[in-house]
Design a protein around this motif. Structure first.
Motif, mmCIF file in Angstrom:
data_model
loop_
_atom_site.group_PDB
_atom_site.id
_atom_site.type_symbol
_atom_site.label_atom_id
_atom_site.label_comp_id
_atom_site.label_asym_id
_atom_site.label_seq_id
_atom_site.Cartn_x
_atom_site.Cartn_y
_atom_site.Cartn_z
ATOM 1 N N ASP A 259 50.466 24.531 9.723
ATOM 2 C CA ASP A 259 49.533 24.539 10.603
ATOM 3 C C ASP A 259 48.693 23.447 10.530
ATOM 4 O O ASP A 259 47.646 23.188 11.104
ATOM 5 C CB ASP A 259 48.490 25.800 10.140
ATOM 6 N N THR A 260 49.359 22.070 10.163
ATOM 7 C CA THR A 260 48.686 20.924 10.004
ATOM 8 C C THR A 260 48.342 20.366 11.601
ATOM 9 O O THR A 260 49.209 20.642 12.230
ATOM 10 C CB THR A 260 49.419 19.938 9.133
ATOM 11 N N GLU A 261 47.540 19.740 11.605
ATOM 12 C CA GLU A 261 47.114 19.067 13.063
ATOM 13 C C GLU A 261 46.360 17.852 12.906
ATOM 14 O O GLU A 261 45.622 17.635 12.081
ATOM 15 C CB GLU A 261 46.069 19.961 13.771
ATOM 16 N N PRO A 262 46.850 16.758 13.749
ATOM 17 C CA PRO A 262 46.529 15.524 13.198
ATOM 18 C C PRO A 262 45.063 15.456 14.081
ATOM 19 O O PRO A 262 44.803 15.581 15.194
ATOM 20 C CB PRO A 262 47.327 14.706 14.090
ATOM 21 N N TYR A 263 44.135 14.741 13.436
ATOM 22 C CA TYR A 263 42.779 14.504 13.813
ATOM 23 C C TYR A 263 42.391 12.910 13.502
ATOM 24 O O TYR A 263 43.277 12.136 12.646
ATOM 25 C CB TYR A 263 41.491 15.239 13.115
ATOM 26 N N GLY A 264 41.824 12.137 14.650
ATOM 27 C CA GLY A 264 41.510 10.791 14.176
ATOM 28 C C GLY A 264 40.751 10.237 15.202
ATOM 29 O O GLY A 264 40.017 11.062 16.145
ATOM 30 N N ILE A 265 40.600 8.969 15.333
ATOM 31 C CA ILE A 265 39.748 8.186 16.417
ATOM 32 C C ILE A 265 40.660 6.942 17.030
ATOM 33 O O ILE A 265 41.230 6.262 16.088
ATOM 34 C CB ILE A 265 38.489 7.735 15.565
ATOM 35 N N LEU A 266 40.245 6.978 18.439
ATOM 36 C CA LEU A 266 41.022 5.854 18.861
ATOM 37 C C LEU A 266 40.341 4.479 18.432
ATOM 38 O O LEU A 266 39.330 4.197 18.418
ATOM 39 C CB LEU A 266 41.009 5.827 20.222
ATOM 40 N N ALA A 267 41.339 3.422 18.047
ATOM 41 C CA ALA A 267 40.677 2.257 17.483
ATOM 42 C C ALA A 267 41.402 1.038 18.290
ATOM 43 O O ALA A 267 42.427 0.916 18.932
ATOM 44 C CB ALA A 267 41.049 1.935 15.964
ATOM 45 N N VAL A 268 40.799 0.046 18.274
ATOM 46 C CA VAL A 268 41.354 -1.323 19.043
ATOM 47 C C VAL A 268 40.847 -2.602 18.317
ATOM 48 O O VAL A 268 39.813 -2.805 17.774
ATOM 49 C CB VAL A 268 40.548 -1.355 20.396
ATOM 50 N N ILE A 269 41.860 -3.371 18.203
ATOM 51 C CA ILE A 269 41.625 -4.719 17.399
ATOM 52 C C ILE A 269 42.732 -5.642 18.193
ATOM 53 O O ILE A 269 43.792 -5.184 18.609
ATOM 54 C CB ILE A 269 41.795 -4.540 16.088
ATOM 55 N N PRO A 270 42.263 -6.884 18.297
ATOM 56 C CA PRO A 270 43.375 -7.939 18.807
ATOM 57 C C PRO A 270 44.798 -7.689 17.683
ATOM 58 O O PRO A 270 44.732 -7.780 16.583
ATOM 59 C CB PRO A 270 42.766 -9.113 18.734
ATOM 60 N N ASP A 271 45.809 -7.914 18.419
ATOM 61 C CA ASP A 271 47.189 -7.863 17.698
ATOM 62 C C ASP A 271 47.216 -6.651 16.899
ATOM 63 O O ASP A 271 48.103 -6.643 15.900
ATOM 64 C CB ASP A 271 47.125 -8.943 16.700
ATOM 65 N N GLY A 272 46.582 -5.570 17.466
ATOM 66 C CA GLY A 272 46.785 -4.161 16.762
ATOM 67 C C GLY A 272 48.360 -3.760 16.767
ATOM 68 O O GLY A 272 48.657 -2.829 15.920
ATOM 69 N N GLN A 273 48.895 -4.187 17.840
ATOM 70 C CA GLN A 273 50.351 -3.747 18.074
ATOM 71 C C GLN A 273 51.428 -3.890 16.751
ATOM 72 O O GLN A 273 52.321 -3.562 16.494
ATOM 73 C CB GLN A 273 50.940 -4.023 19.196
ATOM 74 N N LYS A 274 50.828 -5.118 15.945
ATOM 75 C CA LYS A 274 51.496 -5.539 15.066
ATOM 76 C C LYS A 274 51.844 -4.533 13.658
ATOM 77 O O LYS A 274 52.420 -4.768 12.761
ATOM 78 C CB LYS A 274 50.978 -6.888 14.324
ATOM 79 N N LEU A 275 50.454 -3.511 13.592
ATOM 80 C CA LEU A 275 50.574 -2.495 12.676
ATOM 81 C C LEU A 275 51.628 -1.502 12.831
ATOM 82 O O LEU A 275 51.730 -1.049 13.831
ATOM 83 C CB LEU A 275 49.326 -1.911 12.670
ATOM 84 N N ALA A 276 52.575 -1.045 11.895
ATOM 85 C CA ALA A 276 53.625 -0.386 12.154
ATOM 86 C C ALA A 276 52.934 1.233 12.113
ATOM 87 O O ALA A 276 52.102 1.312 11.466
ATOM 88 C CB ALA A 276 54.826 -0.434 11.368
ATOM 89 N N ASP A 277 53.571 2.049 12.836
ATOM 90 C CA ASP A 277 53.516 3.488 12.599
ATOM 91 C C ASP A 277 53.433 3.804 11.197
ATOM 92 O O ASP A 277 54.315 3.291 10.258
ATOM 93 C CB ASP A 277 54.269 4.231 13.516
ATOM 94 N N ASP A 278 52.559 4.728 10.728
ATOM 95 C CA ASP A 278 52.477 5.439 9.536
ATOM 96 C C ASP A 278 51.920 4.503 8.385
ATOM 97 O O ASP A 278 51.885 4.864 7.292
ATOM 98 C CB ASP A 278 53.832 5.805 9.078
ATOM 99 N N THR A 279 51.476 3.010 8.829
ATOM 100 C CA THR A 279 50.701 2.147 7.686
ATOM 101 C C THR A 279 49.324 2.813 7.521
ATOM 102 O O THR A 279 48.726 2.917 8.512
ATOM 103 C CB THR A 279 50.840 1.011 8.401
ATOM 104 N N TRP A 280 49.100 2.716 6.354
ATOM 105 C CA TRP A 280 47.785 3.291 5.795
ATOM 106 C C TRP A 280 46.874 2.034 5.898
ATOM 107 O O TRP A 280 46.810 1.241 5.276
ATOM 108 C CB TRP A 280 47.801 4.146 4.460
ATOM 109 N N VAL A 281 45.727 2.322 6.804
ATOM 110 C CA VAL A 281 44.799 1.281 6.707
ATOM 111 C C VAL A 281 43.271 1.801 6.419
ATOM 112 O O VAL A 281 43.172 2.957 6.432
ATOM 113 C CB VAL A 281 44.618 0.660 8.240
#
Length: 335
Positions: A259-281
């Motif tokens: 029953d897990t469900e993802p929660y989070g907040i939309l974030a924005v930063i220049p060059d944010g597309q360089k962060l790979a999915d599942d990278t912990w930040v």
């Protein structure tokens, strides 16, 4: 021949149930039980391991009785075994398959793959707004707000215009409470919001209280524009997001991993597309507003970010005890 068949079946049942019990014990000893169930259910699973072990012992005892002709005659009872090979295979497979998965597959944290299947929750306030429109009728007005006077139908307009010297003074509206109106479902969130609103420090969103804090921010998002927030989670993005946008997300577990469900907040930063999915930040920034898929949502405008290791306990759990810790058990704000 019949005795051997009964011996085999009961010993197999004993081995399967005993293996389940040992699997649970191993997960507890290695600290890996939290990958599968929430802390609130751990006690019940541990008790289930004890129950499975006792049943396994009983099955082994019955196997010995079925093989010992003298004991079987003394017992005087019959324990028929299905003769169909396919039926027995199907029944035992229901137990052997999950047992094999538990014993021979590695523990894997659910991440962006789960988020892509279920969709990440960016508006968690919907969970506490009420189940239906009837919630609006349960609105609670702060004690210091103005209550309308009830006049009798027989009073004339001229009498209503005359001041009443005996009437008590009308209490002043508390500006802070006016910013955080609430109903039956959101009272604790409103009180938590007042506490966070008055704090000059950046709000750190930890595992404990992750959902409760995000929900409070989302309920009263206009009040928290410009508020500094520190949050950690894994990176998740969708194709509809702009360059530099991604979600800092955590998986919330109520009872078990199913029953897990993802929660989070939309974030924005220049060059944010360089962060790979599942990278912990771990990121720090200020709360702003943006529109995504036709909805107005919060956006964290990041000014500091760094990659971190996956935490030992990667999941978050809904926990009303967070309100007790922040507000006290009486529900009042604690300094």
């Amino acid at each position: 021949m019949r005795q051997r068949s009964m011996l085999f079946h009961y010993l197999l049942r004993s081995a399967i149930l005993g293996s389940f019990s040992c699997l649970i014990v191993r997960l507890v000893q290695e600290g890996r039980l939290h990958y599968y169930i929430a802390p609130r259910t751990e006690l019940y699973v541990k008790l289930a391991a004890l129950g499975l072990f006792l049943v396994a012992v009983c099955q082994a005892f019955i196997a010995l009785q079925s093989y010992d002709a003298k004991r079987r005659e003394t017992c005087g009872c019959h324990h028929p075994i299905a003769s169909s090979i396919w039926k027995n295979t199907a029944v035992y497979s229901l137990f052997l398959l999950p047992l094999g998965l538990g014993l021979f597959t590695p523990d894997t944290l659910l991440g962006s793959g789960m988020a892509s299947l279920k969709g990440v929750n960016l508006t968690s306030s919907a969970l506490v707004r009420g189940a239906d429109s009837a919630a609006a009728s349960t609105s609670v007005v702060p004690e210091t707000s103005i209550q309308p006077d009830v006049t009798k139908e027989t009073e004339t307009a001229e009498a209503a215009e005359l001041p009443d010297a005996t009437a008590p003074p009308t209490p002043a509206i508390d500006p802070l409470q006016a910013l955080f109106p609430y109903d039956t479902y959101t009272e604790l969130h409103a009180k938590l919001g007042m506490k966070l609103y008055q704090s000059d420090d950046a709000v750190t969103i930890n595992e404990f209280g992750f959902i409760e804090t995000l929900t409070t921010f989302d309920l009263y998002r206009d009040n928290f524009i410009g508020k500094r927030v520190a949050i950690s989670g894994f990176v998740y993005r969708e194709d509809t997001m702009k360059d530099g946008q991604f979600v800092i997300s955590r998986l919330a577990m109520l009872c078990c991993s199913a029953d897990t469900e993802p929660y989070g907040i939309l974030a924005v930063i220049p060059d944010g597309q360089k962060l790979a999915d599942d990278t912990w930040v771990q990121a720090t920034g200020t709360i702003g507003l943006t529109h995504y898929l036709g909805n107005e949502i919060m956006e964290l405008q990041i000014d500091e970010i760094k990659t971190i290791k996956q935490p030992k306990s990667p999941y978050v759990y809904p926990d009303d005890a967070y309100f007790d810790a922040m507000l006290g058990k009486s529900g009042t704000v604690q300094d």
